[in-house]
Design an enzyme around this catalytic site. Sequence first.
Site, PDB file in Angstrom:
ATOM      1  N   ARG A 288      -5.314  10.277 -19.881  1.00  0.00           N
ATOM      2  CA  ARG A 288      -4.975  12.040 -19.567  1.00  0.00           C
ATOM      3  C   ARG A 288      -6.265  12.511 -18.731  1.00  0.00           C
ATOM      4  O   ARG A 288      -7.686  12.186 -19.263  1.00  0.00           O
ATOM      5  CB  ARG A 288      -5.349  12.372 -20.379  1.00  0.00           C
ATOM      6  CG  ARG A 288      -3.704  12.156 -21.713  1.00  0.00           C
ATOM      7  CD  ARG A 288      -2.483  12.087 -21.263  1.00  0.00           C
ATOM      8  NE  ARG A 288      -1.421  11.607 -21.333  1.00  0.00           N
ATOM      9  CZ  ARG A 288      -0.304  10.810 -21.524  1.00  0.00           C
ATOM     10  NH1 ARG A 288      -0.863   9.688 -20.131  1.00  0.00           N
ATOM     11  NH2 ARG A 288       0.358  10.200 -21.930  1.00  0.00           N
TER      12      ARG A 288
ATOM     13  N   GLU B 148     -20.549  36.704  -5.072  1.00  0.00           N
ATOM     14  CA  GLU B 148     -19.702  35.565  -4.935  1.00  0.00           C
ATOM     15  C   GLU B 148     -18.687  36.055  -4.109  1.00  0.00           C
ATOM     16  O   GLU B 148     -17.296  35.134  -4.356  1.00  0.00           O
ATOM     17  CB  GLU B 148     -19.033  35.738  -6.342  1.00  0.00           C
ATOM     18  CG  GLU B 148     -20.131  35.368  -7.454  1.00  0.00           C
ATOM     19  CD  GLU B 148     -19.709  35.837  -9.496  1.00  0.00           C
ATOM     20  OE1 GLU B 148     -18.865  36.073  -9.245  1.00  0.00           O
ATOM     21  OE2 GLU B 148     -20.560  35.430 -10.026  1.00  0.00           O
TER      22      GLU B 148
ATOM     23  N   GLU C 263     -16.772  38.034  -3.512  1.00  0.00           N
ATOM     24  CA  GLU C 263     -15.412  38.848  -3.920  1.00  0.00           C
ATOM     25  C   GLU C 263     -14.750  39.736  -3.125  1.00  0.00           C
ATOM     26  O   GLU C 263     -15.683  40.712  -2.483  1.00  0.00           O
ATOM     27  CB  GLU C 263     -15.980  39.446  -5.477  1.00  0.00           C
ATOM     28  CG  GLU C 263     -16.010  37.699  -6.780  1.00  0.00           C
ATOM     29  CD  GLU C 263     -16.313  38.903  -8.045  1.00  0.00           C
ATOM     30  OE1 GLU C 263     -15.838  37.960  -8.794  1.00  0.00           O
ATOM     31  OE2 GLU C 263     -16.916  39.539  -7.373  1.00  0.00           O
TER      32      GLU C 263
END
Length: 349
Positions: free
Chosen positions: A174, A287, A289
């Site tokens: 998994r 960042e 943004e």
Amino acid sequence: MLVADVHGSGAALACKRGGTVSGLAGELTAAQTARLQHCSKTLGWQAHRIFVAGHDVPLTTYLAVGHAAATLWDADVWIERHARLERALAADVMRLIGMIAPEMLAARLGSLRVRAASRLRAQAPAPTTLRLAADDTGVTIAAFRQPYARFFAIEEYDLTVRRFDGRLGPQVTRAVFVTGDAVTVLPYDPVRDRVLLIEQFRAGPMGRGDPSPWQLEAIAGRIDPGETPEEAARREAVEEAGLDLGEFWPVANYYPSPAGKTEFLYSYVAAADLPDGIAGVHGLAEEAEDIKGHVISFDTLMTLVATGEVCNAPVILSALWLERERPRLRQRGRDRLEVQRDPRPVAGG
């Protein structure tokens, strides 16, 4: 001379004239030395050879890098605030020995601390009135790999799960997409009956092939180590929308996609003052943004949910919670407004 100093939330030694520190000298095996070197390089400790009274040969000790900005180490404070997180971090770091170079782990130290803090939150007691309660025999992990790790990580497990009939299932592999715990908050003005949504580009819809990868979202962000979910939400509200939030109302705590993601969300609705003109463009430049705010009516919010223009789980969940709780919150807002407008003098004033 040496004195113990804090380096981040961990601890190492730092040179200080006149300082002393007590400790034990021991001889490590080659395997133990390799493990210590892996940990020290990841955490930013530098090995130094020193001579100590009573020892004929030099000893190796580890000094903090950049310790000038650190503070004197206090064992009691460290145990109370940092010990559990640092132990969890060390376990993650040592689990990756031989898989990922310490230099690469050091570059991800912030993400590793977020992951460790998330693992600690996951251990909090949770109800199991209907679902299967955990025990040591439920899941057996035969092998672990981490084929990708940057801001996020991919982990692979070869594992066996005990079936509901008590027998062991077959060994399977998994893959898990690893992110830290995060928080979302939908600002709501109960007097004006408005909410604030933010809009930003998202790589997930782009990767799916969505021609409009800009999402209408609630304010959101990961929970940094040492923060509560509410503290993280208040910080993100300032960064992403320039808002100072009032009272918080919990919506739900949940896994948005448990089949293959570790992410766990804490979602809130929070009181906010949302007059005309308060929405703007915000975000942290470091960042990259670029976040646009939208102040809309509650009815518009529900229309966006119904048409599918709002298509991410935290906003949909928060909108449905707000639809249920809105009459109560609006009444509380009206009551507070009436108290603020009451011209009568306060008794004893």
